[in-house]
Design an enzyme around this catalytic site. Sequence first.
Site, short mmCIF file in Angstrom:
data_model
loop_
_atom_site.label_atom_id
_atom_site.label_comp_id
_atom_site.label_asym_id
_atom_site.label_seq_id
_atom_site.Cartn_x
_atom_site.Cartn_y
_atom_site.Cartn_z
CB CYS B 99 32.64 69.27 5.31
SG CYS B 99 30.62 70.57 5.23
CB CYS B 134 27.48 66.27 -0.16
SG CYS B 134 28.17 65.08 1.03
CB CYS B 197 27.33 39.21 -14.06
SG CYS B 197 26.35 40.69 -13.77
CB CYS B 200 30.68 37.10 -19.76
SG CYS B 200 29.98 36.93 -20.99
CG HIS B 201 32.51 40.01 -16.81
ND1 HIS B 201 33.24 40.13 -17.10
CD2 HIS B 201 30.87 39.67 -16.83
CE1 HIS B 201 32.76 40.68 -17.90
NE2 HIS B 201 31.85 40.75 -17.73
CB CYS B 242 27.30 44.07 -19.46
SG CYS B 242 29.18 43.51 -19.41
#
Lengths: 109, 281
Positions: B99, B134, B197, B200-201, B242
């Site tokens: 495809c 798919c 989350c 820390c980030h 994490c």
Amino acid sequence: MAEAKPRIRLDKKEVRKGETVDVKTLVSHIMETGLRKDASGKLIPRMIINTFTCELNGKFVFGCDLESAVSANPFFEFKFKPTESGVLKFTWIDDEGVRIEATETITVT
Amino acid sequence: MSPRLALCAIVLLAVAAGVAGLAPAQNGPDHPHWQGHGIKPPDRTFPLPEIVSGYWFRTKETQAIQDDDFNNPGFFAVEQGEQLWSKPDGAAGKSCASCHQDAAASMKGVGAAMPKWSDALHKPVNLEQQINLCRGERMQAAPWKFGAAELTAMTTFVRFQSRGLPVSPRVDGPMASWFEKGKQLYYTRNGQLDLACASCHERNYGRNLRADFLSQGQSNGFPVYRLRDQRLVPLYERMEGCIFDVRGIPYAPLSDEFLALELYVAWRGTGLPVETPAVRN
């Protein structure tokens, strides 16, 4: 991923006599240490590449023994001075005796 | 050592520790210098002052592996994905290539815009889910299990076609509620250690969490080759890691929670170049 082809890279394929060639190789292998346990607590048997050699026209150029501390997908880089044109043959052999082979031509002028 | 001398030594140690504790958190000379490598956020309400790829939070040695595609073991997965792309599978006897033809053309930019809204499912789908959709609908093949080497390799291969393109998920329209859900999860404290989350980030990136040098937790390089695992790691597995580390109970892979989080985290990296397959520690 055993079907992945090993990778070889020479910094130059044509060298003058006395010149140094830098060779890099990377091969795909799980390098199972033999120290890990699976979910049921059984040891996973060791499965590593234990030997690597490089030969030029059948003559030994570089080689080493690998131990279980080596990471998955071992990478090697070494330098040598080729004395003749020919075929560089790289061979990795693992614990089951499977040979992974690759070749590369080099011309010395 | 006499008892008195030992006491002196202990006091000295305590003083030294106290001084070290008071010193402001600083990047040591051996830390990566991530500053100045970020891109500007789209507007002032953006939660980060600058958007920095995880690449800049890793050591020079790790960066060097990613810099040279030859050295990057992640490319074994790209090669595997390329082989699978044109390999027929399932009852329909089709492959991806039947495809989509040439992936370099047809898949360019697809990975950068994921997760994407699916009208058929009335929810967003990510790359892994789309690949399995798919496989199920058009190829009539069994879906790959999440975490299977084939699924990760195919995801890597498809996302690799977007390498260098900016991360650009759509968060408007029907995606808005999912975006909000992801945002809520991002700021929700989790696990015994009670960390979100963002703890820390967002609030502490560029600092050490014990031995780990915290990044912004960007997803632009995923699936990444992790030196720790010595293989490619899909995004959800990293997120699971994490959550496990904060002693929480991870959501199920490909669950709605992770999907919302993936969307929100992708948005936080809006504009970063896709680095798949990146190399991280």
